[in-house]
Write a protein that holds these residues in place. Structure first.
Motif, PDB file in Angstrom:
ATOM      1  N   LEU A 141       0.844  -1.200   0.000  1.00  0.00           N
ATOM      2  CA  LEU A 141       0.000   0.000   0.000  1.00  0.00           C
ATOM      3  C   LEU A 141       0.876   1.247   0.000  1.00  0.00           C
ATOM      4  O   LEU A 141       0.677   2.166  -0.802  1.00  0.00           O
ATOM      5  N   ALA A 142       1.865   1.271   0.875  1.00  0.00           N
ATOM      6  CA  ALA A 142       2.758   2.423   0.982  1.00  0.00           C
ATOM      7  C   ALA A 142       3.588   2.624  -0.286  1.00  0.00           C
ATOM      8  O   ALA A 142       3.931   3.754  -0.632  1.00  0.00           O
ATOM      9  N   LYS A 143       3.869   1.543  -0.988  1.00  0.00           N
ATOM     10  CA  LYS A 143       4.669   1.647  -2.214  1.00  0.00           C
ATOM     11  C   LYS A 143       3.832   2.053  -3.429  1.00  0.00           C
ATOM     12  O   LYS A 143       4.356   2.169  -4.529  1.00  0.00           O
ATOM     13  N   GLY A 144       2.527   2.243  -3.225  1.00  0.00           N
ATOM     14  CA  GLY A 144       1.681   2.752  -4.290  1.00  0.00           C
ATOM     15  C   GLY A 144       1.055   1.707  -5.189  1.00  0.00           C
ATOM     16  O   GLY A 144       0.512   2.049  -6.239  1.00  0.00           O
ATOM     17  N   LYS A 145       1.106   0.456  -4.790  1.00  0.00           N
ATOM     18  CA  LYS A 145       0.454  -0.577  -5.608  1.00  0.00           C
ATOM     19  C   LYS A 145      -1.035  -0.299  -5.694  1.00  0.00           C
ATOM     20  O   LYS A 145      -1.637   0.243  -4.766  1.00  0.00           O
ATOM     21  N   LYS A 146      -1.636  -0.724  -6.786  1.00  0.00           N
ATOM     22  CA  LYS A 146      -3.081  -0.566  -6.953  1.00  0.00           C
ATOM     23  C   LYS A 146      -3.805  -1.494  -5.980  1.00  0.00           C
ATOM     24  O   LYS A 146      -3.358  -2.615  -5.721  1.00  0.00           O
ATOM     25  N   MET A 147      -4.919  -1.014  -5.465  1.00  0.00           N
ATOM     26  CA  MET A 147      -5.659  -1.760  -4.450  1.00  0.00           C
ATOM     27  C   MET A 147      -6.064  -3.153  -4.934  1.00  0.00           C
ATOM     28  O   MET A 147      -5.986  -4.111  -4.172  1.00  0.00           O
ATOM     29  N   GLU A 148      -6.474  -3.285  -6.198  1.00  0.00           N
ATOM     30  CA  GLU A 148      -6.889  -4.607  -6.672  1.00  0.00           C
ATOM     31  C   GLU A 148      -5.734  -5.593  -6.681  1.00  0.00           C
ATOM     32  O   GLU A 148      -5.936  -6.798  -6.488  1.00  0.00           O
ATOM     33  N   LYS A 149      -4.508  -5.118  -6.855  1.00  0.00           N
ATOM     34  CA  LYS A 149      -3.326  -5.999  -6.786  1.00  0.00           C
ATOM     35  C   LYS A 149      -3.025  -6.363  -5.334  1.00  0.00           C
ATOM     36  O   LYS A 149      -2.719  -7.514  -5.027  1.00  0.00           O
ATOM     37  N   ILE A 150      -3.113  -5.380  -4.444  1.00  0.00           N
ATOM     38  CA  ILE A 150      -2.857  -5.629  -3.030  1.00  0.00           C
ATOM     39  C   ILE A 150      -3.850  -6.661  -2.490  1.00  0.00           C
ATOM     40  O   ILE A 150      -3.467  -7.564  -1.745  1.00  0.00           O
TER      41      ILE A 150
END
Length: 121
Positions: free
Chosen positions: A108-117
């Motif tokens: 999350l902190a690294k900016g990944k898209k929510m659907e990937k997280i």
């Protein structure tokens, strides 16, 4: 890298309330929101915001935190290295669950898209 019994015990006895402010600071400093943090926690544990606050106020340990959680069936899809440990190689189940949470927050902190997280795609 194998965890030690001391390491596993330290994680088990650590309170969620003591770590939560660090989670918030980490994600907010990278432009993400507390609401997104709660969404990630809810996906992994089943805890909504009300329950998260209740657990913080009760100062539950990670052992109690995960004992109450309904771990997401896709949690095993969380892989990689966090805090120097390859998640899929961690033998202690509680330590593994805690590292799942750490990894999601890191993503999350690294900016990944929510659907990937949330392992949706």
């Amino acid at each position: 890298m194998k965890t030690t019994a001391e390491h596993d015990l330290r994680i088990a006895k650590m309170t969620f309330a003591s770590v939560y402010p660090h989670y918030v600071k980490k994600v907010e400093s990278k432009g993400r929101t507390k609401e997104e943090l709660h969404e990630v926690i809810e996906w992994l544990t089943g805890f909504d915001t009300r329950k998260i606050i209740e657990l913080i106020d009760a100062k539950v340990t990670f052992e109690d935190f995960f004992a109450q959680a309904q771990l997401n069936t896709n949690a095993a899809l969380i892989t990689g290295v966090i805090c120097g440990y390859r998640i899929e190689e961690i033998e202690n189940l509680l330590t593994k669950k805690t590292r799942y949470l750490d990894k999601l927050i890191d993503e999350l902190a690294k900016g990944k898209k929510m659907e990937k997280i949330l392992r949706k795609a």
